[in-house]
Structures are given as structure tokens and as C-alpha cells.
Scaffold this motif. Structure first.
Motif, PDB file in Angstrom:
ATOM      1  N   PHE A  28       0.839  -1.202   0.000  1.00  0.00           N
ATOM      2  CA  PHE A  28       0.000   0.000   0.000  1.00  0.00           C
ATOM      3  C   PHE A  28       0.873   1.251   0.000  1.00  0.00           C
ATOM      4  CE2 PHE A  28      -1.956   3.431   2.420  1.00  0.00           C
ATOM      5  CZ  PHE A  28      -3.102   3.645   1.671  1.00  0.00           C
ATOM      6  N   TYR A  29       0.479   2.239  -0.810  1.00  0.00           N
ATOM      7  CA  TYR A  29       1.192   3.514  -0.858  1.00  0.00           C
ATOM      8  C   TYR A  29       0.213   4.594  -1.325  1.00  0.00           C
ATOM      9  CZ  TYR A  29       1.309   2.707  -5.881  1.00  0.00           C
ATOM     10  OH  TYR A  29       0.945   2.471  -7.184  1.00  0.00           O
ATOM     11  N   PHE A  30       0.601   5.855  -1.144  1.00  0.00           N
ATOM     12  CA  PHE A  30      -0.192   6.993  -1.581  1.00  0.00           C
ATOM     13  C   PHE A  30       0.223   7.367  -3.002  1.00  0.00           C
ATOM     14  CE2 PHE A  30      -0.643   8.391   3.059  1.00  0.00           C
ATOM     15  CZ  PHE A  30      -1.851   7.745   3.165  1.00  0.00           C
ATOM     16  N   PRO A  31      -0.679   7.312  -3.986  1.00  0.00           N
ATOM     17  CA  PRO A  31      -0.322   7.744  -5.339  1.00  0.00           C
ATOM     18  C   PRO A  31      -0.074   9.250  -5.378  1.00  0.00           C
ATOM     19  CG  PRO A  31      -2.344   6.427  -5.330  1.00  0.00           C
ATOM     20  CD  PRO A  31      -2.047   6.784  -3.916  1.00  0.00           C
ATOM     21  N   ASP A  32       0.835   9.661  -6.279  1.00  0.00           N
ATOM     22  CA  ASP A  32       1.165  11.084  -6.443  1.00  0.00           C
ATOM     23  C   ASP A  32       1.485  11.724  -5.100  1.00  0.00           C
ATOM     24  OD1 ASP A  32       0.786  10.796  -9.081  1.00  0.00           O
ATOM     25  OD2 ASP A  32      -1.113  11.852  -9.203  1.00  0.00           O
ATOM     26  N   GLY A  50      -1.672  22.545  -7.470  1.00  0.00           N
ATOM     27  CA  GLY A  50      -1.127  23.886  -7.620  1.00  0.00           C
ATOM     28  C   GLY A  50      -0.779  24.204  -9.057  1.00  0.00           C
ATOM     29  N   GLU A  51       0.277  24.990  -9.237  1.00  0.00           N
ATOM     30  CA  GLU A  51       0.734  25.384 -10.569  1.00  0.00           C
ATOM     31  C   GLU A  51       1.852  24.466 -11.024  1.00  0.00           C
ATOM     32  OE1 GLU A  51       1.865  29.396 -10.377  1.00  0.00           O
ATOM     33  OE2 GLU A  51      -0.164  30.160 -10.000  1.00  0.00           O
ATOM     34  N   GLU A  52       1.932  24.295 -12.308  1.00  0.00           N
ATOM     35  CA  GLU A  52       2.971  23.447 -12.876  1.00  0.00           C
ATOM     36  C   GLU A  52       4.339  24.114 -12.720  1.00  0.00           C
ATOM     37  OE1 GLU A  52       2.596  20.502 -14.039  1.00  0.00           O
ATOM     38  OE2 GLU A  52       0.414  20.420 -13.908  1.00  0.00           O
ATOM     39  N   GLU A  53       5.407  23.304 -12.710  1.00  0.00           N
ATOM     40  CA  GLU A  53       6.755  23.832 -12.615  1.00  0.00           C
ATOM     41  C   GLU A  53       7.116  24.576 -13.893  1.00  0.00           C
ATOM     42  OE1 GLU A  53       9.281  20.639 -11.825  1.00  0.00           O
ATOM     43  OE2 GLU A  53       8.452  20.199  -9.823  1.00  0.00           O
ATOM     44  N   GLU A  54       8.111  25.460 -13.783  1.00  0.00           N
ATOM     45  CA  GLU A  54       8.541  26.241 -14.933  1.00  0.00           C
ATOM     46  C   GLU A  54       9.238  25.332 -15.930  1.00  0.00           C
ATOM     47  OE1 GLU A  54      10.880  29.464 -13.684  1.00  0.00           O
ATOM     48  OE2 GLU A  54       9.295  30.435 -12.511  1.00  0.00           O
ATOM     49  N   MET A  55       8.693  25.285 -17.153  1.00  0.00           N
ATOM     50  CA  MET A  55       9.240  24.418 -18.210  1.00  0.00           C
ATOM     51  C   MET A  55       9.322  25.237 -19.490  1.00  0.00           C
ATOM     52  SD  MET A  55       7.033  21.011 -17.373  1.00  0.00           S
ATOM     53  CE  MET A  55       7.539  20.259 -18.913  1.00  0.00           C
ATOM     54  N   PRO A  56      10.332  26.027 -19.671  1.00  0.00           N
ATOM     55  CA  PRO A  56      10.454  26.818 -20.907  1.00  0.00           C
ATOM     56  C   PRO A  56      10.678  25.907 -22.094  1.00  0.00           C
ATOM     57  CG  PRO A  56      12.454  26.992 -19.590  1.00  0.00           C
ATOM     58  CD  PRO A  56      11.479  26.257 -18.759  1.00  0.00           C
ATOM     59  N   GLN A  57      10.028  26.210 -23.183  1.00  0.00           N
ATOM     60  CA  GLN A  57      10.134  25.419 -24.405  1.00  0.00           C
ATOM     61  C   GLN A  57      10.595  26.338 -25.534  1.00  0.00           C
ATOM     62  OE1 GLN A  57       6.452  23.542 -25.211  1.00  0.00           O
ATOM     63  NE2 GLN A  57       6.448  22.326 -23.337  1.00  0.00           N
ATOM     64  N   ALA A  58      11.456  25.795 -26.357  1.00  0.00           N
ATOM     65  CA  ALA A  58      11.957  26.569 -27.488  1.00  0.00           C
ATOM     66  C   ALA A  58      10.879  26.668 -28.552  1.00  0.00           C
ATOM     67  CB  ALA A  58      13.217  25.917 -28.061  1.00  0.00           C
ATOM     68  N   TYR A  94      -1.189  11.869 -18.874  1.00  0.00           N
ATOM     69  CA  TYR A  94      -0.207  11.848 -19.955  1.00  0.00           C
ATOM     70  C   TYR A  94       1.040  12.660 -19.595  1.00  0.00           C
ATOM     71  CZ  TYR A  94      -4.368  10.248 -22.381  1.00  0.00           C
ATOM     72  OH  TYR A  94      -5.506   9.570 -22.731  1.00  0.00           O
ATOM     73  N   TYR A  95       0.871  13.711 -18.788  1.00  0.00           N
ATOM     74  CA  TYR A  95       2.027  14.490 -18.375  1.00  0.00           C
ATOM     75  C   TYR A  95       2.959  13.666 -17.490  1.00  0.00           C
ATOM     76  CZ  TYR A  95      -0.689  18.493 -20.049  1.00  0.00           C
ATOM     77  OH  TYR A  95      -1.402  19.364 -20.803  1.00  0.00           O
ATOM     78  N   ARG A  96       2.389  12.734 -16.734  1.00  0.00           N
ATOM     79  CA  ARG A  96       3.213  11.921 -15.844  1.00  0.00           C
ATOM     80  C   ARG A  96       3.943  10.789 -16.576  1.00  0.00           C
ATOM     81  NH1 ARG A  96      -1.374  12.654 -12.351  1.00  0.00           N
ATOM     82  NH2 ARG A  96      -2.243  10.664 -13.034  1.00  0.00           N
ATOM     83  N   GLN A  97       3.590  10.528 -17.812  1.00  0.00           N
ATOM     84  CA  GLN A  97       4.244   9.456 -18.566  1.00  0.00           C
ATOM     85  C   GLN A  97       5.638   9.888 -19.026  1.00  0.00           C
ATOM     86  OE1 GLN A  97       1.690   8.274 -21.745  1.00  0.00           O
ATOM     87  NE2 GLN A  97       0.107   7.442 -20.383  1.00  0.00           N
ATOM     88  N   ARG A  98       6.536   8.941 -19.101  1.00  0.00           N
ATOM     89  CA  ARG A  98       7.898   9.177 -19.577  1.00  0.00           C
ATOM     90  C   ARG A  98       8.188   8.185 -20.711  1.00  0.00           C
ATOM     91  NH1 ARG A  98       6.738  12.876 -17.138  1.00  0.00           N
ATOM     92  NH2 ARG A  98       7.799  13.914 -15.381  1.00  0.00           N
ATOM     93  N   PRO A  99       7.683   8.465 -21.912  1.00  0.00           N
ATOM     94  CA  PRO A  99       7.891   7.506 -23.013  1.00  0.00           C
ATOM     95  C   PRO A  99       9.361   7.450 -23.433  1.00  0.00           C
ATOM     96  CG  PRO A  99       6.897   9.519 -23.846  1.00  0.00           C
ATOM     97  CD  PRO A  99       6.922   9.653 -22.350  1.00  0.00           C
TER      98      PRO A  99
END
Length: 419
Positions: free
Chosen positions: A222-226, A297-305, A344-349
Motif C-alpha cells: 500500500f502507498y499513496f499515489p502522487d 497547484g501550478e505546474e513547474e517552470e518548463m520553458p520550451q523553445a 499523460y504528463y506523468r508518462q515518460r515515453p
């Protein structure tokens, strides 16, 4: 119906010492209380009694009984009880009962009439009447005063027609409904909180909540998701404990689902989760149940080109459900995504290799797994040669079998064998 005992004809009941004219009368007699009473006397070694004595004794006991007696009609076909003869007759005349009789293939059975004691409620009713009279008169030192109306209520009552006021008073007097007070509702909702040091699956008591979570993870998975977004782990653990203790609903079921599987006790739901190895909480597609304990809350800062940069004043929903905002100082950017695509944001393809040689090797390996012949090193000619060689082998094998059968033929047969 019982016949004359002196005639000595018909069917005889040795228990009651009575003769009967037909088997139906004997069967009905054997179902009666009179036959049961004589049967008990026979077991006790006493002689049987007559019908007249039995009825007289029964009437005497009923007359001397302190509590009243009520007759009950029992229907053997539907196994239902009726407390009045009119109700039973109305039931037997119904269409549903006629269908049941037709389905059974036999005539409608006669009812079995029994007697039952009725509790005497006259004393209770008299006591309640005395209490109501005492309340109406008022106790010693108390006087009953009419309710005082405010000025606004008095003015509204003066403007209201007389007929409407009388109707409301009649409704209030005839109403037997009572409204529960807020204090009673609060006392009903007071539940004992789940101890965060107590295990959800075997009630083991740990020294702290962290030690309890570690124990449940090692023994039950047993664990807490996220957990990185979990803002109130203690409250979530208390909610899960109340869900098991008072709702008797397993953790893999949604608490908002009215058709969720429910058990009769806390021990039953705990043993079910452990035995079926389903000790994880339902979180996928059920985030609404636990949203008060999480803070994304708010998403972390992720600058994209090459991303579209908008100021806070020009911010608005985009066609891709994502929005890139410029910081207040103009130094950084912030990407806002829709909650709908959180999974989908949590996925790491895993990134694919775009080189042509790697892609060709992958296709070649897939062909090998599918047993598809490859065209490398003159593969087509080799395949044709293998097929021709196989055909030659099959032909030679057939010829060999044919020659062996011809050699096995017996030439010199006896004279008596003509074939």
C-alpha cells in the motif's frame, strides 16, 4: 366429518379413537390441533379425549387467559398469514392467487386457522393519556401561556384571510411529523477518528504514522499515489480508515459509487482485501474522491523553445489545451496544462532512434520473429533448391515403400489357396 363410533365403519384414527367416512376427512383431522393434542397424550401414556371435551377445555382456557387472543389465517400455498377472514377471502379471489393455484395443478388448499396472543396495550394507552393530560395542564408551579407574536407577524396575521389561517392550523394540528434538531444530527454524525498509527489491513499499532506507512508498504504494497502532490496525508489516512470502519467498502472501490461492494464488518473487508491481494486505493479516474487531500497547484517552470509567449493580460485558452505565460519580470516562462491530461504528463515515453540503420535492423528482427524469409545472400535461390530436394526425397521414399511391398509377395502358396 366424524362418523358414529357405534357403526364401526370407515377409516379409523387410533390416536383420537374416531372413525371417518373418507380419506379427505381423515387427512384434515390429522392436520388439526385436536389430533396433535391426542398425539401428545398418547406419547405421555394417557388415553385420548373426545372432540366435545377438547373444545370445552379449549374454550375454558381461552376464557381464563389474561391476554386477548387473535385468530390467524395461514395459506399453505403462498405461506402467507392474514389476521382477518375478509382479508384472506379477498386475497383468494385475486387474479394472482388464481394463477398460483393453476400453476400448482391442484385445487386451492383450505386455510389453517390458528390462535395467537395479542399484547394488551390498554395500560400503556392509559398511561400515555395521563401524561398528555398532565402536560396540557402544566406541572406544579408552571402555567401554560400562549405564544407571543412579533409586531410584523401580528400585522401579517391581520392581513391574512381567516380561511387560510384556519387551514394552516388544521394542518399543523394533524401533522405527526417531527423535525430533528441540529444537535441530534451532529451527534449522529460523530464518528471515532481512525488512528493514523493503526494499519488499515491488520489493525497493527505502530509508533508513528511514518512507521505505519512503511509497514503497510512492505507487507501489503500500500502507498499513496502522487505523493509529491499530497498536502494532507494524515487526513487521507483517516478518511480511508473511516471508509473501511464505517462504510465497510474496500479501498479498490470508489466511495462515491452507490453500487460499490460492501461487507458486514471491518474484519470482513480487511480479510477480503488481503486474501485477494487488492490492498491499493482506487486513484486512476477517481481523483475527485481525494481532491481535498491533494494540492496540484501550478505546474513547474518548463520553458520550451519556439513556444508561444503571452503576457498575463493576453492569456487565454489555446487549441492545444496548453498555455505558455511570461513571468512578471520577463525572465522566465511558465507552461499551464489541462487537468484532463494529467495522466499523460506523468508518462515518460522512451525516445526512438531515428537512424536508418537502426530502423532497418528493427524491421529485420521483426521479420525473423514472424518466420518471414529474408532476401540476403541469394535467399530466394536457396529456398527453391530446398523445395526441389524435399520433393526428390518424398518421391524416393514412395518408390522404396512400393518395392518393399512387391518383394513381400508370397509366390509359393499351398494348393488349397486359390488366390
Amino acid at each position: 366429518m366424524a362418523a358414529d363410533p357405534s357403526a364401526q365403519e370407515g377409516l379409523y384414527c387410533s390416536t383420537a379413537g374416531t372413525y371417518f367416512e373418507s380419506r379427505e376427512d381423515l387427512t384434515e383431522h390429522q392436520k388439526s390441533d385436536f389430533h396433535r393434542y391426542n398425539l401428545k397424550r398418547k406419547i405421555a401414556g394417557l388415553p385420548p379425549v373426545t372432540r366435545e371435551w377438547y373444545e370445552a377445555r379449549k374454550a375454558q382456557l381461552l376464557a381464563s387467559a389474561a391476554t386477548p387472543v387473535q385468530r390467524v389465517w395461514y395459506d399453505p400455498l403462498t405461506r402467507r398469514k392474514f389476521y382477518s377472514e375478509n382479508t384472506y377471502l379477498a386475497f383468494t379471489r385475486s387474479k394472482k392467487y388464481q394463477q398460483e393455484v393453476k400453476k400448482s395443478g391442484e385445487p386451492a388448499p383450505a386455510p389453517i386457522v390458528t390462535l395467537r396472543k395479542v399484547e394488551d396495550t390498554s395500560a400503556q394507552q392509559a398511561q400515555q393519556a395521563q401524561q398528555q393530560q398532565a402536560a396540557a395542564k402544566g406541572g406544579p408551579g408552571f402555567t401554560v401561556k400562549p405564544a407571543v407574536k412579533s409586531a410584523a407577524a401580528a400585522a401579517a396575521a391581520a392581513e391574512q384571510p381567516e380561511g387560510e389561517g384556519d387551514e394552516e392550523e388544521e394542518v399543523d394540528e394533524g401533522s405527526d411529523w417531527e423535525t430533528a434538531s441540529e444537535e441530534e444530527m451532529q451527534t449522529d454524525e460523530k464518528w471515532e477518528e481512525w488512528d493514523v498509527r493503526r494499519s488499515l489491513f491488520d489493525n497493527r499499532q505502530s509508533a508513528s504514522m511514518e512507521e505505519n506507512l512503511e509497514y503497510m508498504f512492505k507487507n501489503f504494497g500500500f502507498y499513496f499515489p502522487d505523493s509529491q502532490y499530497l498536502s494532507d496525508p494524515e487526513g487521507l489516512l483517516k478518511y480511508l480508515g473511516a471508509k473501511l470502519q464505517y462504510g465497510h467498502v474496500p479501498l479498490y472501490e470508489s466511495g462515491d459509487n452507490p453500487n460499490a461492494k460492501q461487507f458486514h464488518s471491518l474484519h470482513a473487508v480487511q480479510r477480503h482485501m488481503v486474501d485477494t491481494n487488492q490492498c491499493k486505493m482506487l486513484y486512476e479516474d477517481n481523483e475527485e474522491e481525494y481532491e481535498e487531500y491533494y494540492d496540484y497547484g501550478e505546474e513547474e517552470e518548463m520553458p520550451q523553445a519556439g513556444a508561444l509567449i503571452l503576457s498575463s493580460a493576453e492569456a487565454g485558452p489555446s487549441a492545444t489545451y496548453e498555455l505558455v505565460l511570461a513571468g512578471s519580470g520577463g525572465g522566465g516562462t511558465r507552461v499551464l496544462g489541462s487537468r484532463e491530461f494529467a495522466r499523460y504528463y506523468r508518462q515518460r515515453p522512451r525516445l526512438t532512434d531515428g537512424r536508418a540503420s537502426v530502423q532497418a535492423a528493427q524491421v529485420q528482427a521483426q521479420y525473423r520473429r514472424l518466420a518471414v524469409p529474408l532476401l540476403e545472400g541469394g535467399g530466394s535461390e536457396a529456398i527453391v533448391e530446398q523445395k526441389l530436394q524435399k520433393r526428390r526425397q518424398n518421391k524416393a521414399e514412395r518408390l522404396r515403400l512400393k518395392m518393399e511391398l512387391a518383394v513381400d509377395k508370397i509366390a509359393k502358396l499351398p494348393k488349397n489357396v486359390t488366390y
